[in-house]
Design a protein around this motif. Structure first.
Motif, PDB file in Angstrom:
ATOM      1  N   THR A 265      -9.370  11.560   9.890  1.00  0.00           N
ATOM      2  CA  THR A 265      -8.654  12.337  10.913  1.00  0.00           C
ATOM      3  C   THR A 265      -7.178  12.506  10.572  1.00  0.00           C
ATOM      4  O   THR A 265      -6.460  13.208  11.262  1.00  0.00           O
ATOM      5  CB  THR A 265      -8.740  11.610  12.269  1.00  0.00           C
ATOM      6  N   GLY A 266      -6.693  11.835   9.537  1.00  0.00           N
ATOM      7  CA  GLY A 266      -5.255  11.854   9.222  1.00  0.00           C
ATOM      8  C   GLY A 266      -4.850  13.067   8.405  1.00  0.00           C
ATOM      9  O   GLY A 266      -5.639  14.012   8.218  1.00  0.00           O
ATOM     10  N   PHE A 267      -3.610  13.042   7.919  1.00  0.00           N
ATOM     11  CA  PHE A 267      -3.041  14.138   7.123  1.00  0.00           C
ATOM     12  C   PHE A 267      -3.905  14.412   5.883  1.00  0.00           C
ATOM     13  O   PHE A 267      -4.389  15.542   5.668  1.00  0.00           O
ATOM     14  CB  PHE A 267      -1.598  13.731   6.762  1.00  0.00           C
ATOM     15  N   ILE A 268      -4.153  13.374   5.095  1.00  0.00           N
ATOM     16  CA  ILE A 268      -4.948  13.547   3.867  1.00  0.00           C
ATOM     17  C   ILE A 268      -6.426  13.735   4.230  1.00  0.00           C
ATOM     18  O   ILE A 268      -7.102  14.624   3.719  1.00  0.00           O
ATOM     19  CB  ILE A 268      -4.757  12.343   2.914  1.00  0.00           C
TER      20      ILE A 268
ATOM     21  N   SER B   2     -13.261   6.603  12.650  1.00  0.00           N
ATOM     22  CA  SER B   2     -12.007   6.724  13.389  1.00  0.00           C
ATOM     23  C   SER B   2     -11.988   5.733  14.544  1.00  0.00           C
ATOM     24  O   SER B   2     -13.038   5.287  15.004  1.00  0.00           O
ATOM     25  CB  SER B   2     -11.899   8.155  13.918  1.00  0.00           C
ATOM     26  N   ARG B   3     -10.783   5.437  15.016  1.00  0.00           N
ATOM     27  CA  ARG B   3     -10.673   4.576  16.210  1.00  0.00           C
ATOM     28  C   ARG B   3     -10.947   5.367  17.478  1.00  0.00           C
ATOM     29  O   ARG B   3     -11.126   4.807  18.543  1.00  0.00           O
ATOM     30  CB  ARG B   3      -9.277   3.939  16.280  1.00  0.00           C
TER      31      ARG B   3
ATOM     32  N   VAL C 287      -9.242   6.658   3.312  1.00  0.00           N
ATOM     33  CA  VAL C 287      -7.818   7.023   3.375  1.00  0.00           C
ATOM     34  C   VAL C 287      -7.240   6.600   4.729  1.00  0.00           C
ATOM     35  O   VAL C 287      -6.370   7.266   5.271  1.00  0.00           O
ATOM     36  CB  VAL C 287      -7.586   8.546   3.115  1.00  0.00           C
TER      37      VAL C 287
ATOM     38  N   GLY D 202      -5.076   4.141   7.257  1.00  0.00           N
ATOM     39  CA  GLY D 202      -3.899   3.272   7.141  1.00  0.00           C
ATOM     40  C   GLY D 202      -2.852   3.606   8.179  1.00  0.00           C
ATOM     41  O   GLY D 202      -2.502   4.763   8.350  1.00  0.00           O
TER      42      GLY D 202
ATOM     43  N   ARG E  34      -5.558  -1.041   6.112  1.00  0.00           N
ATOM     44  CA  ARG E  34      -5.934  -0.597   4.763  1.00  0.00           C
ATOM     45  C   ARG E  34      -6.933  -1.548   4.119  1.00  0.00           C
ATOM     46  O   ARG E  34      -7.998  -1.138   3.656  1.00  0.00           O
ATOM     47  CB  ARG E  34      -4.681  -0.512   3.879  1.00  0.00           C
TER      48      ARG E  34
ATOM     49  N   VAL F 233       2.799  12.563  -1.060  1.00  0.00           N
ATOM     50  CA  VAL F 233       1.909  13.711  -0.926  1.00  0.00           C
ATOM     51  C   VAL F 233       2.652  14.845  -0.214  1.00  0.00           C
ATOM     52  O   VAL F 233       3.174  14.661   0.886  1.00  0.00           O
ATOM     53  CB  VAL F 233       0.637  13.316  -0.136  1.00  0.00           C
TER      54      VAL F 233
HETATM   55  P1  NDP Z   1      -2.027   9.446   8.457  1.00  0.00           P
HETATM   56  O1  NDP Z   1      -1.130   8.568   9.240  1.00  0.00           O
HETATM   57  O2  NDP Z   1      -1.915  10.918   8.653  1.00  0.00           O
HETATM   58  O3  NDP Z   1      -3.554   9.075   8.711  1.00  0.00           O
HETATM   59  C1  NDP Z   1      -4.007   7.795   8.584  1.00  0.00           C
HETATM   60  C2  NDP Z   1      -5.376   7.631   9.228  1.00  0.00           C
HETATM   61  O4  NDP Z   1      -5.639   6.234   9.281  1.00  0.00           O
HETATM   62  C3  NDP Z   1      -5.430   8.173  10.632  1.00  0.00           C
HETATM   63  O5  NDP Z   1      -6.256   9.290  10.659  1.00  0.00           O
HETATM   64  C4  NDP Z   1      -5.982   7.047  11.486  1.00  0.00           C
HETATM   65  O6  NDP Z   1      -7.256   7.405  12.009  1.00  0.00           O
HETATM   66  C5  NDP Z   1      -6.173   5.880  10.535  1.00  0.00           C
HETATM   67  N1  NDP Z   1      -5.452   4.710  11.062  1.00  0.00           N
HETATM   68  C6  NDP Z   1      -4.146   4.627  11.429  1.00  0.00           C
HETATM   69  N2  NDP Z   1      -3.850   3.399  11.863  1.00  0.00           N
HETATM   70  C7  NDP Z   1      -5.011   2.686  11.770  1.00  0.00           C
HETATM   71  C8  NDP Z   1      -5.366   1.365  12.099  1.00  0.00           C
HETATM   72  N3  NDP Z   1      -4.459   0.514  12.611  1.00  0.00           N
HETATM   73  N4  NDP Z   1      -6.644   0.960  11.865  1.00  0.00           N
HETATM   74  C9  NDP Z   1      -7.574   1.824  11.356  1.00  0.00           C
HETATM   75  N5  NDP Z   1      -7.288   3.100  11.052  1.00  0.00           N
HETATM   76  C10 NDP Z   1      -6.037   3.522  11.251  1.00  0.00           C
HETATM   77  O7  NDP Z   1      -1.797   9.044   6.910  1.00  0.00           O
HETATM   78  P2  NDP Z   1      -1.976   9.888   5.575  1.00  0.00           P
HETATM   79  O8  NDP Z   1      -3.160  10.756   5.688  1.00  0.00           O
HETATM   80  O9  NDP Z   1      -0.670  10.452   5.197  1.00  0.00           O
HETATM   81  O10 NDP Z   1      -2.274   8.703   4.529  1.00  0.00           O
HETATM   82  C11 NDP Z   1      -3.571   8.152   4.429  1.00  0.00           C
HETATM   83  C12 NDP Z   1      -3.542   6.920   3.539  1.00  0.00           C
HETATM   84  O11 NDP Z   1      -3.011   7.296   2.278  1.00  0.00           O
HETATM   85  C13 NDP Z   1      -2.653   5.801   4.070  1.00  0.00           C
HETATM   86  O12 NDP Z   1      -3.284   4.569   3.830  1.00  0.00           O
HETATM   87  C14 NDP Z   1      -1.396   5.922   3.232  1.00  0.00           C
HETATM   88  O13 NDP Z   1      -0.736   4.685   3.044  1.00  0.00           O
HETATM   89  C15 NDP Z   1      -1.952   6.428   1.910  1.00  0.00           C
HETATM   90  N6  NDP Z   1      -0.938   7.143   1.136  1.00  0.00           N
HETATM   91  C16 NDP Z   1      -0.311   8.235   1.706  1.00  0.00           C
HETATM   92  C17 NDP Z   1       0.708   8.883   1.029  1.00  0.00           C
HETATM   93  C18 NDP Z   1       1.424  10.068   1.640  1.00  0.00           C
HETATM   94  O14 NDP Z   1       2.423  10.549   1.032  1.00  0.00           O
HETATM   95  N7  NDP Z   1       0.979  10.592   2.784  1.00  0.00           N
HETATM   96  C19 NDP Z   1       1.119   8.437  -0.318  1.00  0.00           C
HETATM   97  C20 NDP Z   1       0.375   7.307  -0.838  1.00  0.00           C
HETATM   98  C21 NDP Z   1      -0.613   6.692  -0.105  1.00  0.00           C
HETATM   99  P3  NDP Z   1      -7.667   7.294  13.582  1.00  0.00           P
HETATM  100  O15 NDP Z   1      -6.392   7.441  14.375  1.00  0.00           O
HETATM  101  O16 NDP Z   1      -8.606   8.438  13.746  1.00  0.00           O
HETATM  102  O17 NDP Z   1      -8.311   5.974  13.710  1.00  0.00           O
END
Ligand code: NDP
Length: 295
Positions: free
Chosen positions: A9-12, A31-32, A59, A61, A83, A159
């Protein structure tokens, strides 16, 4: 084919899902929050992965750069667990399926910032919180030796994409002409365009020769100053005002400010050897796409 994506559901994650849909590949996100095509981490723990799963991506975090969050011990634990524990749960679940690929993300913070050139073969000891996190994150993705599942970890740079990550945070300051290099801007800034990163995930799933570590960075090595120049130029804004080191150290903790103040010289040696084709090898083109100037 059916792909399961932790953090879909996140950016990537959203961009990975879009690419899969475009290719006609079905998917489930973990997803949560409940929603269509989603299961929870609790469901995964209780019932395992969907039976038809052919590949798994993680992905997930907790956002490290969220300016609203203070880096307390509790928050740092959240950063780690979101993570490492999610990756461990998926590594445990995937071995009970017929899936053939497990692809997870990690960061270039694995490498120590200095003038050394790092390829995927470079070994680096842990040196701070984020590097320790990367080591643990990557270790969590390891599968038993006798497993036939290909395991790949993409060590990603910054990214670049419209909808999230660094660009989302710097867009407004740059828009108002308040953008600028961070400190002296000489630190390296390993970067990758979101389309290339997402294609690299698909490449890792589909290509039977891919496994192990991949540096998820563009082949072009740039500094923060060079990025700032490229971004300001496509935004048609000045970017003279440097963000002082002392300012970042005071609003963020020193530990967190390091992410912006230091950078690594990372080469995607294996990615190139494996024949992956980048769409964005030049920072000017990547920035132009990100702000919609070359469409
Ligand atoms: P986002 O914050 O956009 O998305 C992260 C996703 O992780 C969310 O969709 C969320 O899903 C889930 N999430 C967030 N917190 C928690 C938690 N406490 N427990 C379980 N799930 C959680 O991040 P990005 O898409 O930008 O990045 C994704 C991953 O890639 C991360 O781990 C980041 O560290 C890594 N990364 C990103 C970079 C970047 O430039 N963006 C560079 C290098 C690595 P939901 O809310 O649906 O549960």
């Amino acid at each position: 084919k059916h792909v399961v994506i932790g953090g879909g559901t996140g950016f990537i994650g959203t961009q990975i899902v879009n690419l899969l849909s475009h290719k006609g590949i079905s998917y489930t996100c973990i997803s949560r929050m409940p929603g269509p095509n989603r299961i929870s981490w609790h469901d995964l723990e209780c019932y395992g992965l969907p039976e038809n799963t052919t590949a798994v991506i993680n992905v997930a975090g907790q956002n490290i750069l969220d300016p609203k969050q203070r880096w307390s011990e509790g928050f740092k634990q959240n950063v780690i667990n979101s993570r490492v524990e999610t990756t461990k749960s998926l590594a445990k679940a995937i071995i009970c399926t017929k899936a053939n690929a497990f692809v997870t993300i990690s960061g270039v913070s694995y490498y120590k910032p200095n003038d050394k050139e790092y390829t995927e073969e470079s070994k680096c000891e842990k040196y701070d919180f984020l590097s320790e996190l990367c080591h643990e994150w990557e270790a969590a993705a390891q599968l038993p030796k006798d497993s036939n599942i290909r395991q790949t970890t993409i060590r990603s740079g910054v990214v670049l994409g419209k909808t999230g990550g660094m660009i989302k945070q710097i867009y407004l300051p740059f828009f108002f002409g308040l953008g600028g290099p961070i400190a002296n801007g000489n630190q390296y800034m390993p970067w990758i365009h979101i389309s290339d990163l997402v294609n690299l995930f698909l490449f890792s799933i589909e290509n039977k020769t891919v496994h192990g570590i991949l540096n998820g960075v563009a082949p072009q090595i740039i500094t923060n100053k060079e990025f700032t120049k490229a971004f300001a130029s496509v935004m048609q804004r000045p970017a003279f005002i440097p963000v002082p080191r002392i300012f970042l150290n005071s609003i963020f903790s020193k530990e967190r400010a390091k992410i912006m103040l230091e950078g690594q010289k990372v080469i995607p040696k294996r990615v190139k050897e494996l024949g992956f084709q980048y769409q964005y090898v030049d920072i000017n083109c990547a920035c132009a796409e990100v702000i919609g100037k070359n469409k």
